[in-house]
Design an enzyme around this catalytic site. Sequence first.
Site, PDB file in Angstrom:
ATOM      1  N   CYS A   8      19.262  -8.808 -30.389  1.00 14.33           N
ATOM      2  CA  CYS A   8      19.233  -9.833 -29.341  1.00 14.33           C
ATOM      3  C   CYS A   8      19.731 -11.166 -29.885  1.00 14.33           C
ATOM      4  O   CYS A   8      20.574 -11.832 -29.273  1.00 14.33           O
ATOM      5  CB  CYS A   8      17.813  -9.982 -28.800  1.00 14.33           C
ATOM      6  SG  CYS A   8      17.661 -11.137 -27.408  1.00 14.33           S
ATOM      7  N   CYS A   9      19.242 -11.548 -31.061  1.00 15.02           N
ATOM      8  CA  CYS A   9      19.691 -12.795 -31.679  1.00 15.02           C
ATOM      9  C   CYS A   9      21.173 -12.734 -32.019  1.00 15.02           C
ATOM     10  O   CYS A   9      21.887 -13.738 -31.907  1.00 15.02           O
ATOM     11  CB  CYS A   9      18.885 -13.066 -32.954  1.00 15.02           C
ATOM     12  SG  CYS A   9      17.196 -13.610 -32.676  1.00 15.02           S
TER      13      CYS A   9
ATOM     14  N   CYS B 193      13.310 -19.318 -28.840  1.00 11.06           N
ATOM     15  CA  CYS B 193      13.335 -18.756 -27.492  1.00 11.06           C
ATOM     16  C   CYS B 193      11.906 -18.503 -27.014  1.00 11.06           C
ATOM     17  O   CYS B 193      11.023 -18.124 -27.800  1.00 11.06           O
ATOM     18  CB  CYS B 193      14.124 -17.448 -27.490  1.00 11.06           C
ATOM     19  SG  CYS B 193      15.894 -17.651 -27.759  1.00 11.06           S
TER      20      CYS B 193
ATOM     21  N   CYS C 284       9.925 -15.164 -27.818  1.00 14.38           N
ATOM     22  CA  CYS C 284       9.716 -14.839 -29.231  1.00 14.38           C
ATOM     23  C   CYS C 284       9.029 -15.955 -30.004  1.00 14.38           C
ATOM     24  O   CYS C 284       9.047 -15.970 -31.235  1.00 14.38           O
ATOM     25  CB  CYS C 284      11.056 -14.499 -29.890  1.00 14.38           C
ATOM     26  SG  CYS C 284      11.913 -13.106 -29.130  1.00 14.38           S
TER      27      CYS C 284
ATOM     28  N   CYS D 273      16.890 -16.109 -37.190  1.00 16.52           N
ATOM     29  CA  CYS D 273      17.613 -15.555 -36.048  1.00 16.52           C
ATOM     30  C   CYS D 273      18.902 -14.867 -36.469  1.00 16.52           C
ATOM     31  O   CYS D 273      19.396 -13.993 -35.769  1.00 16.52           O
ATOM     32  CB  CYS D 273      17.917 -16.641 -35.023  1.00 16.52           C
ATOM     33  SG  CYS D 273      19.090 -17.893 -35.598  1.00 16.52           S
TER      34      CYS D 273
END
Length: 238
Positions: A111-112, A192, A195, A218
Amino acid sequence: MYEAVIEELNHLDGPELLAPLITDLFCGNIALVSSFGAESAVLLHMAASIDRSLPVITLDTGKLFAETIAYRAQLTRLLGLTDLRVVRPQADALRVFDGAGSLHRRDPDRCCHIRKVLPLENTLAGFKAWISGRKRYHGGLRADVPTLEQTDGRLKIDPLARFTRQQIEAYLDRYHLPRHPLLEKGYLSIGCAPCTVACGSADDPRAGRWSGLSKMECGIHRSPAPPCNSARSASDFR
């Protein structure tokens, strides 16, 4: 070239390090990358005091706290930043790899990579140097952060690497800089929303990032993640 710059300026910190890099050595080829997080006002103020037109790159992952977006607008106005570049992940990459928006639960590294690493790589392509706000007192992988290093073919600058938490707080107070609104709610490091949790301490301010996982960064400060297990890789969207 970079080796000579590192040797000449490595003993400097803060504005003294930034000034020759921004106004002379890399004028027109340097950018500052900011999360507009808990301590971002310090570095942004230093840079704006030198050149308000310095490109400031910030990643809008689509999952930021509303408070971070509001703080970004507040600091941009207050500091008179004239070249704020809000960078977002590519829509095609999100559609292919995170259509439901839940990738952070299954694979936070991936995702990062899609929401931060790739967009930043693309944006930095036209620059020879970039500035980040890492500090050694954050611990973990940041405990030995150099102030200057050559990485990915450009100069990476961390002018606050040797600053202490007390120096950061003193700078904020000296220039009456506003704090991120989530600090008063217990968030000592802010990423984010899905998280990040409200926790952390003076010894471990980043404890609330990816809480409960071994993940510490990240990815924008280390090598990119391996390709996705798909017929199409995230690298297709660079």
